[in-house]
Structures are given as C-alpha cells and as structure tokens.
Enzyme design. Structure first.
Site, PDB file in Angstrom:
ATOM      1  CG  ASP A 153      -2.190   0.474   1.045  1.00  0.00           C
ATOM      2  OD1 ASP A 153      -2.188   1.696   0.498  1.00  0.00           O
ATOM      3  OD2 ASP A 153      -3.287  -0.137   1.324  1.00  0.00           O
ATOM      4  CG  ASP A 195      -4.736   5.538   0.865  1.00  0.00           C
ATOM      5  OD1 ASP A 195      -5.599   4.653   0.921  1.00  0.00           O
ATOM      6  OD2 ASP A 195      -4.714   6.645   1.416  1.00  0.00           O
ATOM      7  CD  GLU A 226      -8.670   4.531  -1.809  1.00  0.00           C
ATOM      8  OE1 GLU A 226      -9.694   3.862  -1.254  1.00  0.00           O
ATOM      9  OE2 GLU A 226      -7.933   5.151  -1.635  1.00  0.00           O
ATOM     10  CG  HIS A 255      -9.246  -1.229   3.984  1.00  0.00           C
ATOM     11  ND1 HIS A 255      -9.143  -1.384   2.693  1.00  0.00           N
ATOM     12  CD2 HIS A 255      -8.846  -0.282   4.543  1.00  0.00           C
ATOM     13  CE1 HIS A 255      -8.488  -0.157   2.337  1.00  0.00           C
ATOM     14  NE2 HIS A 255      -8.492   0.684   3.439  1.00  0.00           N
ATOM     15  CG  ASP A 256     -11.671   2.008   3.131  1.00  0.00           C
ATOM     16  OD1 ASP A 256     -11.054   2.014   4.245  1.00  0.00           O
ATOM     17  OD2 ASP A 256     -10.936   2.314   1.904  1.00  0.00           O
TER      18      ASP A 256
END
Ligand code: TEU
Ligand code: CA
Length: 552
Positions: free
Chosen positions: A99, A201, A254, A326-327
């Site tokens: 990440d 991210d 993302e 995960h969100d």
C-alpha cells in the site's frame, strides 16, 4: 499482437494485516500471521497479495497515517520479517503489492514535524500551509472525510494545514518537486527490495485545486478535489520508478470520484500512468445525503453502472473489480442475503463479479462468506471514521444514538475489519490474546475450517473462479455484453472472444425466477454448465440467488 499483461489473468487478495492473523498473542494481526497463512492463500490460488499498510504509524487510521515509509511497525514485525514473508510468498508464486499512502503522512512523520516548526523551515512547503481566510476562518470550505473541516489551525505559526482525512494525516504538497522525488526514491527502495507493485491510496487526490475551489463542499464527498496536474504526476512517477524495470509489476490507483473518461486516461498503457484504478461509482449508489445514510439498494442501477465501466474501458484501459474491501461493508450483507441465503448469495456475487472483464480483488474473509457485524454500542467500535461521525452526529447534530448506530451497522468500516474467522476455537483462532476489535459473534458457524469442510464451501467456489480466470481466455479477455439491463431480478451477461461465448445468469433475489425471454440465446438447452451454486445441471427456473455460468 502483444501478449496481454500478466494481471489480466490474475486475482488479487487483500490482506488487512491487523485483522488477519496474530502470531504473538498481542491481539493484533502481524506479518508472522500472514506468513503462517501463505499455504491457505496458495490453496485458494491467488496470484498476489495487496498488503494494507504495515509501516511505522501511530495507527490513528490503522496504518494509513505513516510515520516512516521505509520500515515496518514493530506491532507488525520488522524488515527482516518482511523479507521472509516476501521470499516465502514468492516461493509459492504469490506476489506482494504494497500500500502506498502518499497523499498524506502522519503528523508524526519527521517531514511534518519539521514543516510545522517554523514558516521558514526548508520543509515548510512540503505540506499545504495557508493563512487564515476571511475573519480568521479556514482557507477554503473543504470538509475532511472523517468529519469536521479539512483545515486545522496550528498554534506554532498561526497558519492552517490541509488534511483531507483526519487532522493527524496532513496532506503532502505534490506541487513541490522535492516531495515527488522523495516519494519516487522510496518507491524504488521497496521495488529494489523485491516487492511487486503498489496499491496507491487516494492517488487522484495528490493533485488538488486548493485556491480554485471554495464554498462548503466536502472535498472527498462524492466528488474529488483532483487537479489537472494528476496525469503529469503519474507519468513522472512512472518514468522515475517503473519505466526502466523488467519483471511483472502491478500499479492500481485508488481514485474516489473519477469518471470513466478519466479512467481511460489513467489506464491507457500508452500513456504510462497506472495499470488499473479502483473507482467508486458502484459502491456509492446506495448512499443518501452521506455515507452513513444508506438508501435502499436496487439491482438495475448497480449492473448498469458496472456495465458502463465495462464498455468504457473495453477498447483502452482496464478495470479492477471489487464489491468490498477494508473500507466497505461485507458484500454478502450489502448486496446479498446474509441471513437466509448466505452461501447462495455470497457465491452468486462471486460468480457475477469474477466473470466481468478486469482484475478481481478478494478482500480477506470474503472467500468464506464473512458478514457484517452489529455491535450493540459504539464502545465496541474502533474506526476513526465511524467514531468521529458518531460523535459529530450525536453531539453536534443532535441525532439519536440508536439511529446513528444503525448507520454504522450498515456502512461502518469495522464491518470489514473484525478479525478473520479461521476456526471455531476462542477468538475464531485469530489470536490467543484479546483482539483489538472484537470477533464477530457468528464465528462458531462462519469460519474457514467449517467452510472448507462443508459441501457448500464458499472457498471452494472461489477456487474454481480463480482457476477459470487462469485458464480460460474468454474469462480473462472476452468482450462483455449486458443482457436485459432493466430486469430487476436478473443479472445476465455474455463474454465473447474468438467465436466462443460464455453466458452468466444470476437470480438476485429470494424468489425463484423463470428463465425465459427473447434475450435467452437459442443454444442454451445444449449448453455446457461450467459452474453453478446449486447442485444438478439446471432447473427451468433459477432458484433463489442461483447463479450459473454456461459455455454456449
Ligand atoms: O480511503 C479513501 C476513501 O475515500 C474512502 O474509501 C475512505 O475510507 C472513507 O471511507 C470515505 O468515506 C483510503 C483508504 O482505503 C482508507 O482506509 C483510509 O482511511 C483513507 O484512504 C485515508 O488514507
Ligand atoms: Ca501480533
């Protein structure tokens, strides 16, 4: 023709390390835990792991607030432990994608500590500092994604700094070339160490139009603050980090709020930006005034949205495919029926998603049909977004605690973050200590060991989908066509390549659905059923949440 890139036949598995497996009993998942589960992931058949952040961090946002980009947080292990994980993953043919969180750092990162120390510090301009606006107010009206304004006044110098997320996550100023070089150097350091790429991210937020945009809009709500320089930054990054390298890498950006037209530019291989992006349109359709205000879900807008992205990136670019991470809430709870048809609806959505054109992402626990959780008090929650929202809604906006908690139950990120349910032993086999976030109480029934032992195994279904993507070029590359776009119960489409056609039929409901209509190809009667989530080779009606894959 050039060979298709490796990731067109790949499936990626996201590990959220904190919640995956705890090897030392401190209640927090760690790299040793991931190593211990590599055989499990190899058995599933995935090609790569996307590892959510494991860098040193004060953990206000579970590692998305990084204090040091070139080390491992002791809570997760060490660099030596990381190297071992990388080697053992590679031995099994599994890549590791890190990440990359470079829109912001932690406020404890030395860069920010220096930057905030004085107006003439050499790192001052590495972040977004601005004088107070009119009447001492924030420089513009942007809101933070985690409640409250996106600007915080720093007493040391009397200026505001920008944070699109928590105030402990100050945004880096990418307009400063030193910032960009520091990031590229860091990325090269990880690639030289052997990692296989990056999930970036909120990477479209690195370019922003701070001076142009004012007014009360929340910068990250629905839209994006994206500035025009984004393509220059990504191309520069590509040249500085990836262009000279051989070997198989993955870059996935993302990008909340981007359009299909943007996505074509970002993922056009000829432009040298990123391989694919995570877009948000299909996970925003059920949001009302804000994220915690869910709207009733309906099939037509969802499948039409995904089909538009399929069409939009058919000729140029590439899709990534996901229904949770995960969100996001768990897919079987959000899009399926996790009470009465858990196995059927989990496998239906697996089949539907994996048969789209793009690279599928599996979020840990999805492959065993894990569900949302409903803790009865906000005390049990840990996510900064949910906690900030709860406090603001109850204390500032006077909403009833029960109604706010209902929003957290439906949409909160901790739904995805309860520990992985490995078996029926204490704490679901996740930890011998006290888990940092409580285990979902349904773990005695829903866990990996029980699932793998069952004749109705979600895991086994995913194994077959992954094998199909590896072995069937129509699954990997075939053209997508949605059938009956306005049918409210049926999700149907074909994939075709070189004279071969696959047909997906899925009944997205609790009721049986008669399979008929002009849309149904003539040759279905003799067609081969490649995969289905009910026994037998097909009744005339699709049973509740039944999904079938035919080769015509
Ligand atoms: O998320 C970015 C993002 O826009 C949302 O998905 C966010 O999680 C939030 O729910 C908006 O309502 C990324 C990470 O995936 C997330 O975990 C981080 O908290 C965030 O960036 C900040 O780094
Ligand atoms: Ca641990």
């Amino acid at each position: 023709a050039e060979a298709a890139p490796w990731w067109t036949t790949a499936v990626v598995y996201q590990v959220y390390p904190r919640s995956f497996a705890d090897s030392n009993g401190d209640g927090i998942g760690d790299l040793g835990g991931v190593r211990g589960k590599l055989d499990y992931l190899a058995e599933l058949g995935v090609d790569a792991i996307w590892l959510s952040p494991v860098y040193p961090s004060p953990q206000h946002d579970n590692g998305y607030d990084i204090r040091d980009y070139q080390d491992i947080d002791p809570v997760f292990g060490s660099l030596a432990e990381f190297d071992l994980l990388l080697a053992e993953a590679h031995e099994r043919g599994i890549k590791i994608v890190m990440d990359l969180v470079v829109n912001h750092t932690s406020d404890e990162h030395p860069w920010f500590v220096e930057s905030r120390s004085s107006i003439d510090n050499p790192k001052r301009d590495w972040y977004w500092w601005r004088q107070p606006g009119a009447a001492g107010a924030e420089p513009n009206g942007w809101g933070s994604a985690f409640s409250g304004p996106a600007w915080t006044l720093d007493e040391t110098t009397g200026e505001y700094y920008l944070h699109l997320f928590a105030k402990q996550q100050p945004d880096l100023n990418w307009e400063n070339p030193e910032v960009r070089q520091a990031v590229y150097t860091m990325m090269n350091w990880w690639l030289d160490r052997g990692v296989d790429g990056f999930r970036m991210d909120v990477i479209n937020f690195i370019a922003k139009q701070v001076e142009l945009v004012s007014g009360p809009a929340a910068a990250t709500d629905g839209g994006s603050p994206m500035g025009a320089q984004i393509h220059d930054y990504l191309q520069e990054m590509h040249r500085a980090v990836f262009a000279g390298r051989t070997g198989e890498h993955l870059t996935v950006g993302e990008m909340p709020g981007v359009s299909i037209d943007d996505a074509v530019l970002f993922t056009d291989a000829a432009r040298g930006e990123v391989d694919m992006i995570f877009q948000f349109e299909h996970v925003s359709l059920d949001q009302g005034t804000h994220k915690f205000d869910p709207l009733p879900r309906s099939l037509v807008p969802l499948k039409r949205s995904l089909a538009r992205w399929q069409d939009g990136l058919a000729a140029t670019g590439w899709n990534s495919l996901y229904l949770n991470n995960h969100d996001q809430p768990r897919l079987v709870s959000r899009f399926g029926n996790d009470a009465s048809w858990r196995y059927e609806s989990a496998t239906l959505w697996a089949l539907v998603l994996h048969l789209h054109r793009g690279t599928p992402y599996i979020y840990q626990g999805e492959e065993i049909g894990m569900t949302n959780v409903k803790f009865d008090s906000i005390e049990h929650y840990r996510d900064i977004e949910s906690l900030n929202h709860y406090r603001e809604a109850v204390e500032q906006f006077d909403q009833s605690p029960a109604s706010v908690l209902a929003g957290v139950h439906a949409m909160g990120r901790d739904n995805a973050r309860t520990p992985m349910q490995w078996d029926g032993s204490a704490n679901a086999g996740f930890s011998t200590g006290t888990p940092w976030l409580a285990v979902n109480p349904n773990y005695p029934a829903i866990n990996a060991a029980a699932d793998q032992a069952s004749a109705r195994s979600v895991f086994a279904f995913y194994q077959r989908l992954i094998a199909l993507r590896h072995n069937d070029e129509v699954v990997a590359l075939g053209a997508f066509e949605l059938i009956e776009p306005d049918h409210e119960q049926l999700y149907a489409f074909t994939r075709s390549l070189n004279g071969q056609t696959l047909l997906v039929l899925a009944n997205v409901s609790d009721e049986p659905l008669t399979v008929q209509g002009a849309w149904l190809p003539d040759d279905i009667s003799g067609a081969e059923l490649l995969l289905g989530n009910y026994p037998g080779d097909g009744a005339a009606a699709l049973r509740p949440w039944e999904a079938r894959l035919y080769r015509l």
